[in-house]
Design an enzyme around this catalytic site. Sequence first.
Site, PDB file in Angstrom:
ATOM      1  N   ASN A  93      -3.535   6.550  -1.016  1.00 52.59           N
ATOM      2  CA  ASN A  93      -3.006   6.771   0.329  1.00 52.59           C
ATOM      3  C   ASN A  93      -2.270   8.097   0.433  1.00 52.59           C
ATOM      4  O   ASN A  93      -2.283   8.742   1.485  1.00 52.59           O
ATOM      5  CB  ASN A  93      -2.094   5.618   0.742  1.00 52.59           C
ATOM      6  CG  ASN A  93      -2.886   4.395   1.160  1.00 52.59           C
ATOM      7  OD1 ASN A  93      -4.074   4.488   1.475  1.00 52.59           O
ATOM      8  ND2 ASN A  93      -2.260   3.229   1.146  1.00 52.59           N
ATOM      9  N   GLU A 106      -5.145  -0.216  -7.558  1.00 48.76           N
ATOM     10  CA  GLU A 106      -4.077   0.601  -8.123  1.00 48.76           C
ATOM     11  C   GLU A 106      -3.057  -0.321  -8.799  1.00 48.76           C
ATOM     12  O   GLU A 106      -2.525  -1.225  -8.150  1.00 48.76           O
ATOM     13  CB  GLU A 106      -3.383   1.427  -7.042  1.00 48.76           C
ATOM     14  CG  GLU A 106      -4.232   2.567  -6.511  1.00 48.76           C
ATOM     15  CD  GLU A 106      -3.526   3.360  -5.417  1.00 48.76           C
ATOM     16  OE1 GLU A 106      -3.583   4.597  -5.447  1.00 48.76           O
ATOM     17  OE2 GLU A 106      -2.920   2.737  -4.515  1.00 48.76           O
ATOM     18  N   SER A 120       0.818  -1.211   0.000  1.00 48.88           N
ATOM     19  CA  SER A 120       0.000   0.000   0.000  1.00 48.88           C
ATOM     20  C   SER A 120       0.852   1.262   0.000  1.00 48.88           C
ATOM     21  O   SER A 120       0.327   2.356  -0.181  1.00 48.88           O
ATOM     22  CB  SER A 120      -0.912   0.015   1.237  1.00 48.88           C
ATOM     23  OG  SER A 120      -0.135  -0.011   2.429  1.00 48.88           O
ATOM     24  N   HIS A 151      -2.400  -3.077  -5.997  1.00 53.23           N
ATOM     25  CA  HIS A 151      -2.832  -2.694  -4.658  1.00 53.23           C
ATOM     26  C   HIS A 151      -4.346  -2.800  -4.513  1.00 53.23           C
ATOM     27  O   HIS A 151      -5.097  -1.962  -5.013  1.00 53.23           O
ATOM     28  CB  HIS A 151      -2.366  -1.259  -4.350  1.00 53.23           C
ATOM     29  CG  HIS A 151      -2.807  -0.765  -3.007  1.00 53.23           C
ATOM     30  ND1 HIS A 151      -3.041   0.565  -2.742  1.00 53.23           N
ATOM     31  CD2 HIS A 151      -3.062  -1.431  -1.842  1.00 53.23           C
ATOM     32  CE1 HIS A 151      -3.423   0.702  -1.490  1.00 53.23           C
ATOM     33  NE2 HIS A 151      -3.453  -0.492  -0.930  1.00 53.23           N
TER      34      HIS A 151
END
Length: 707
Positions: free
Chosen positions: A499, A461, A428, A449
């Site tokens: 993130n 992702e 992540s 991800h």
Amino acid sequence: MATYTNYKIIERGDGWAELCFDQPDSKANIFNESALKELEKVCADLSARKDLKGLLVTSAKSDIFIAGADLNLIKSLDTLDKALAGCTAGQQAVHMFSKLPFETVAAIGGACLGGGFELSLACKKRVASDAKSVKIGLPEVMLGILPGFGGSVRLPRLVPLPTALDMILTGKQVDGVRAYKSGIVDTYLPQQDFNSRALALAKANYGKPGRRVHTFMNRVMEMIPLRGIVFSQARKQVMKNTKGKYPAPLKILDLLAEIHGMEIDEALKREAKAFAVLAVTPVSKRLIELFQLSESVKKTNGVGPEVQARKVNHAGLLGAGVMGGGIAWAFANKDIPVRMKDIKQESVNLGYQQAAENFGFALKKRKLTKNQYMGKMGMISGTLDYSGFRNADVVVEAVVENMDVKKKVLAETENYITDSCVYASNTSSLSITEMASAAKRPENVGGLHFFNPVSRMPLVEVIAGQKTSKETVATLFELAKKLGKTPIVVKDGPGFLVNRLLLPYMNEAMFLFEEGVSVERLDRVMKDFGMPMGPMRLVDEVGIDTGAKVAKILQNAFGARAQASPISEMIAASGRLGKKNGKGFYLYENGKEVGVDESILEVVKNRNTRSVGLTDGELIQRMTYPMINEAALALADSVVKTPGEVDLGMIMGTGFPPFRGGLLRFADSEGVKRIAETLERFSGAGGGERLKPNAALQEVARKGSFY
């Protein structure tokens, strides 16, 4: 015999003809302006024929009956008058079809959605194929509108009111078998030779009444006052699900209650007026844009048409447990055999358990039969070694979030897989480029991800490291689509996209808590804004220790502008990890939140009251504007290529409210210049570099908008 651009009339003998929808130069049939106008001419020509007993309505497109109305046409409706005129024109074309003086049968052999389903409802009878491609539904509510070609009027007359409400209010789609059970179609037939079978059945059942599934109890429930109870319960469910943020479901309830039992022509007029009101709302425009963004993903492989993705028929998975089990479920759910490996049998068992829970939910909801459940679980196998990995076309790594461990696992795994096998890390936040430095074949290494929980979060992702080949990116992108996910290609970098943008939001909430704002208030204002959960509840969900760790990674990468709140580490050091150990900002029992833990105030020392006086609007700005600030930099850094990818990522990956159109649509609606000025003010009031508008945001402010 008249000729048409979008339709063909084929004589089928015994007084029957076939009306085949075959839109030129298109893979799908949609009701655009041309097709709707021509439908009126077709109806006029057919009405004049005295030799017809029946008409079978078919499609020449593979796997598609009619995909719905032209969304660009709906998006262009910018005034009430224009929206009312546009809806009425389409509605009347379908209504003309419903009045044809002979039997009409829809042969639904593929996707039959929106206006396509409404045309089939205007037929006297409907037959569906049992093919997997059959999807029947009215998804208009997902676009912020309601069925405007007669669907709001006709479906509740065909099936019991609760069934109609469920479909119209949720946009739920059903296959041929479920459509039969619901009473939507008269029967379903095998996929092979479907149109021929449908024609033979239509001829054999000529003159017989269509099927109705209304029971005595259904009829009782639709009588006053019980009908009022049905609508009342539906309204409560809508408010629970949408918090009143979406006007379409509420307008649908008002309309259906108003027109129940009304003469059809008047009911259609009311439907058109209700459609027009919704079609001009900003919410509808944003939801249509979001849908088009999602659909555009299906037309690409993430790199370009010149690149061929590798086929993925078998998968390997490194690291079982809860996350690994979720990923294993994603493969098995799409009938891709997957081999889970871990160093402990307990972890492998936990992976099985997680997958079984996900499939068990589908079994409980009757989306799977017991045999299908067993078949899906049979796609998953487990091991403590690398046996079976030589068969894998792709290996997904989901081990502990530690670079040294991930490098070691990658180097080891390469000894047990083929030279063409694609290796994808589920990291992540860690660099794919650095990770791939441990590989003999770095061109085969990328990031994939998934977001937790895998069964519910649609975003993936796809991360390209410096040496990741285009073929690897295309393979992972196509794999994500095959798994039913929405992928975006993201350049390697700290936090990738989601993130990187989400951490400033969570981090600022921690600063606000430190500055005296209560947990309850922080979560309330952001839920009122439209987020699926508040930031403090989200911190607990992610894990306080995990959030602190990722915040440190971003601070080390970006410096003062990513200054991490010190209280995360302080709280984690006290043993509070969030939901995973039952204690964080909230307390949890058996995985369920049971209230704020007031004793957390004893852990966090030196809280002040600097931000207690901020308005709710200012709190929203403090938490959302830093995300926009970072998004401007992410675009400037080419983490993704377009504002649309940012919005898609934030909606699909974090639950950013779809009705706001995404983070950057929201930014444009707020005014980017105003956002920069507000951040400057927050920066001067104690936020420092953390809240200072960056050069990329200032450039967007000068330009005027992100879009």
